[in-house]
Design a protein around this motif. Sequence first.
Motif, PDB file in Angstrom:
ATOM      1  N   ASN A  70       1.820   1.605  -2.109  1.00  0.00           N
ATOM      2  CA  ASN A  70       1.547   1.862  -3.521  1.00  0.00           C
ATOM      3  C   ASN A  70       0.204   2.582  -3.581  1.00  0.00           C
ATOM      4  O   ASN A  70      -0.839   1.979  -3.342  1.00  0.00           O
ATOM      5  CB  ASN A  70       1.499   0.548  -4.307  1.00  0.00           C
ATOM      6  CG  ASN A  70       1.294   0.783  -5.781  1.00  0.00           C
ATOM      7  OD1 ASN A  70       0.936   1.868  -6.216  1.00  0.00           O
ATOM      8  ND2 ASN A  70       1.512  -0.256  -6.566  1.00  0.00           N
ATOM      9  N   LYS A  71       0.236   3.860  -3.886  1.00  0.00           N
ATOM     10  CA  LYS A  71      -0.991   4.666  -3.851  1.00  0.00           C
ATOM     11  C   LYS A  71      -1.975   4.293  -4.957  1.00  0.00           C
ATOM     12  O   LYS A  71      -3.148   4.615  -4.881  1.00  0.00           O
ATOM     13  CB  LYS A  71      -0.632   6.142  -3.920  1.00  0.00           C
ATOM     14  CG  LYS A  71       0.179   6.538  -2.692  1.00  0.00           C
ATOM     15  CD  LYS A  71       0.204   7.974  -2.382  1.00  0.00           C
ATOM     16  CE  LYS A  71      -1.068   8.681  -2.291  1.00  0.00           C
ATOM     17  NZ  LYS A  71      -1.743   8.718  -1.017  1.00  0.00           N
ATOM     18  N   GLN A  72      -1.495   3.595  -6.008  1.00  0.00           N
ATOM     19  CA  GLN A  72      -2.377   3.221  -7.110  1.00  0.00           C
ATOM     20  C   GLN A  72      -2.926   1.802  -6.973  1.00  0.00           C
ATOM     21  O   GLN A  72      -3.617   1.330  -7.860  1.00  0.00           O
ATOM     22  CB  GLN A  72      -1.620   3.317  -8.442  1.00  0.00           C
ATOM     23  CG  GLN A  72      -1.467   4.736  -8.974  1.00  0.00           C
ATOM     24  CD  GLN A  72      -0.512   5.582  -8.147  1.00  0.00           C
ATOM     25  OE1 GLN A  72       0.544   5.132  -7.763  1.00  0.00           O
ATOM     26  NE2 GLN A  72      -0.915   6.804  -7.851  1.00  0.00           N
ATOM     27  N   SER A  73      -2.621   1.116  -5.881  1.00  0.00           N
ATOM     28  CA  SER A  73      -3.034  -0.281  -5.747  1.00  0.00           C
ATOM     29  C   SER A  73      -3.174  -0.647  -4.275  1.00  0.00           C
ATOM     30  O   SER A  73      -2.556  -0.035  -3.410  1.00  0.00           O
ATOM     31  CB  SER A  73      -1.975  -1.179  -6.400  1.00  0.00           C
ATOM     32  OG  SER A  73      -2.201  -2.538  -6.096  1.00  0.00           O
ATOM     33  N   GLN A  74      -3.969  -1.651  -4.009  1.00  0.00           N
ATOM     34  CA  GLN A  74      -4.084  -2.185  -2.648  1.00  0.00           C
ATOM     35  C   GLN A  74      -3.060  -3.290  -2.403  1.00  0.00           C
ATOM     36  O   GLN A  74      -2.984  -3.834  -1.307  1.00  0.00           O
ATOM     37  CB  GLN A  74      -5.500  -2.716  -2.409  1.00  0.00           C
ATOM     38  CG  GLN A  74      -6.535  -1.623  -2.276  1.00  0.00           C
ATOM     39  CD  GLN A  74      -6.259  -0.726  -1.070  1.00  0.00           C
ATOM     40  OE1 GLN A  74      -6.111  -1.187   0.040  1.00  0.00           O
ATOM     41  NE2 GLN A  74      -6.171   0.570  -1.312  1.00  0.00           N
ATOM     42  N   LYS A  75      -2.256  -3.605  -3.413  1.00  0.00           N
ATOM     43  CA  LYS A  75      -1.242  -4.646  -3.274  1.00  0.00           C
ATOM     44  C   LYS A  75       0.013  -4.040  -2.616  1.00  0.00           C
ATOM     45  O   LYS A  75       0.604  -3.106  -3.146  1.00  0.00           O
ATOM     46  CB  LYS A  75      -0.886  -5.228  -4.639  1.00  0.00           C
ATOM     47  CG  LYS A  75       0.101  -6.359  -4.549  1.00  0.00           C
ATOM     48  CD  LYS A  75       0.396  -6.935  -5.921  1.00  0.00           C
ATOM     49  CE  LYS A  75       1.433  -8.037  -5.742  1.00  0.00           C
ATOM     50  NZ  LYS A  75       1.915  -8.519  -7.034  1.00  0.00           N
ATOM     51  N   PRO A  76       0.421  -4.560  -1.466  1.00  0.00           N
ATOM     52  CA  PRO A  76       1.593  -4.009  -0.788  1.00  0.00           C
ATOM     53  C   PRO A  76       2.866  -4.188  -1.632  1.00  0.00           C
ATOM     54  O   PRO A  76       3.096  -5.263  -2.177  1.00  0.00           O
ATOM     55  CB  PRO A  76       1.692  -4.831   0.498  1.00  0.00           C
ATOM     56  CG  PRO A  76       0.334  -5.397   0.705  1.00  0.00           C
ATOM     57  CD  PRO A  76      -0.223  -5.614  -0.670  1.00  0.00           C
ATOM     58  N   PRO A  77       3.689  -3.145  -1.757  1.00  0.00           N
ATOM     59  CA  PRO A  77       4.939  -3.234  -2.508  1.00  0.00           C
ATOM     60  C   PRO A  77       6.063  -3.840  -1.643  1.00  0.00           C
ATOM     61  O   PRO A  77       6.965  -3.145  -1.163  1.00  0.00           O
ATOM     62  CB  PRO A  77       5.222  -1.788  -2.900  1.00  0.00           C
ATOM     63  CG  PRO A  77       4.587  -0.983  -1.817  1.00  0.00           C
ATOM     64  CD  PRO A  77       3.389  -1.772  -1.361  1.00  0.00           C
ATOM     65  N   TRP A  78       5.998  -5.145  -1.455  1.00  0.00           N
ATOM     66  CA  TRP A  78       6.927  -5.833  -0.553  1.00  0.00           C
ATOM     67  C   TRP A  78       8.392  -5.599  -0.916  1.00  0.00           C
ATOM     68  O   TRP A  78       9.237  -5.435  -0.029  1.00  0.00           O
ATOM     69  CB  TRP A  78       6.618  -7.329  -0.523  1.00  0.00           C
ATOM     70  CG  TRP A  78       5.323  -7.646   0.129  1.00  0.00           C
ATOM     71  CD1 TRP A  78       4.177  -8.083  -0.484  1.00  0.00           C
ATOM     72  CD2 TRP A  78       5.004  -7.529   1.517  1.00  0.00           C
ATOM     73  NE1 TRP A  78       3.175  -8.241   0.442  1.00  0.00           N
ATOM     74  CE2 TRP A  78       3.657  -7.911   1.687  1.00  0.00           C
ATOM     75  CE3 TRP A  78       5.727  -7.131   2.642  1.00  0.00           C
ATOM     76  CZ2 TRP A  78       3.020  -7.919   2.920  1.00  0.00           C
ATOM     77  CZ3 TRP A  78       5.093  -7.139   3.871  1.00  0.00           C
ATOM     78  CH2 TRP A  78       3.767  -7.521   4.003  1.00  0.00           C
ATOM     79  N   ASN A  79       8.689  -5.597  -2.201  1.00  0.00           N
ATOM     80  CA  ASN A  79      10.100  -5.457  -2.595  1.00  0.00           C
ATOM     81  C   ASN A  79      10.680  -4.100  -2.211  1.00  0.00           C
ATOM     82  O   ASN A  79      11.857  -3.998  -1.879  1.00  0.00           O
ATOM     83  CB  ASN A  79      10.270  -5.708  -4.092  1.00  0.00           C
ATOM     84  CG  ASN A  79      10.067  -7.165  -4.442  1.00  0.00           C
ATOM     85  OD1 ASN A  79      10.206  -8.035  -3.584  1.00  0.00           O
ATOM     86  ND2 ASN A  79       9.733  -7.430  -5.684  1.00  0.00           N
ATOM     87  N   LYS A  80       9.867  -3.061  -2.247  1.00  0.00           N
ATOM     88  CA  LYS A  80      10.349  -1.728  -1.869  1.00  0.00           C
ATOM     89  C   LYS A  80      10.680  -1.677  -0.378  1.00  0.00           C
ATOM     90  O   LYS A  80      11.716  -1.156   0.023  1.00  0.00           O
ATOM     91  CB  LYS A  80       9.309  -0.660  -2.218  1.00  0.00           C
ATOM     92  CG  LYS A  80       9.812   0.760  -2.046  1.00  0.00           C
ATOM     93  CD  LYS A  80       8.738   1.792  -2.321  1.00  0.00           C
ATOM     94  CE  LYS A  80       8.323   1.796  -3.756  1.00  0.00           C
ATOM     95  NZ  LYS A  80       7.329   2.857  -4.051  1.00  0.00           N
ATOM     96  N   ALA A  81       9.821  -2.251   0.454  1.00  0.00           N
ATOM     97  CA  ALA A  81      10.093  -2.285   1.902  1.00  0.00           C
ATOM     98  C   ALA A  81      11.292  -3.181   2.195  1.00  0.00           C
ATOM     99  O   ALA A  81      12.142  -2.848   3.027  1.00  0.00           O
ATOM    100  CB  ALA A  81       8.859  -2.770   2.660  1.00  0.00           C
ATOM    101  N   ALA A  82      11.383  -4.309   1.498  1.00  0.00           N
ATOM    102  CA  ALA A  82      12.510  -5.223   1.695  1.00  0.00           C
ATOM    103  C   ALA A  82      13.822  -4.562   1.292  1.00  0.00           C
ATOM    104  O   ALA A  82      14.857  -4.762   1.950  1.00  0.00           O
ATOM    105  CB  ALA A  82      12.299  -6.506   0.895  1.00  0.00           C
TER     106      ALA A  82
END
Length: 149
Positions: A70-82
């Motif tokens: 997520n280029k706008q956040s440091q929070k990993p987008p787990w659901n997208k990878a999952a």
Amino acid sequence: MSLRLRATPELVAEAWLKTVVGDRVATSLPKDNTSWAASGFVTLATVGGTPNAYVPLRDPVMSVDCWAVNKQSQKPPWNKAAALAEAIVAACQDHQTIARTVALPTGYPAAQVKSAYVTGDPRRVYSDPSSYAHYLIPGLVIAWTEVPS
């Protein structure tokens, strides 16, 4: 003497995975994540398997890594990878569409995929310093043969 180009486990797995998740698969993660930030990315590597000694059937074991950022956040987008990982698992369970001929790069013979299955459930991989979401499929087995030319 020129060597004939032969299909490889990475080329076949990459071609088959592209039929599942689209053109966002390679053996390494692109350094510039802007090209795949919206969709995620899949990388793969051969981790095992033994070519059949008597028939030209290959069934390598591939490690498959699913990435998202997520280029706008440091929070990993787990659901997208999952979601990428689960799409691959679902494709392995759709037995009517697994077998197919896949085209390889120019100069290589095509390959006929016979079967594909995973040897373990996808799992999160933590502690990525870049804040990427990373799911690992520990084993994807793709049985295939070269298409005679």
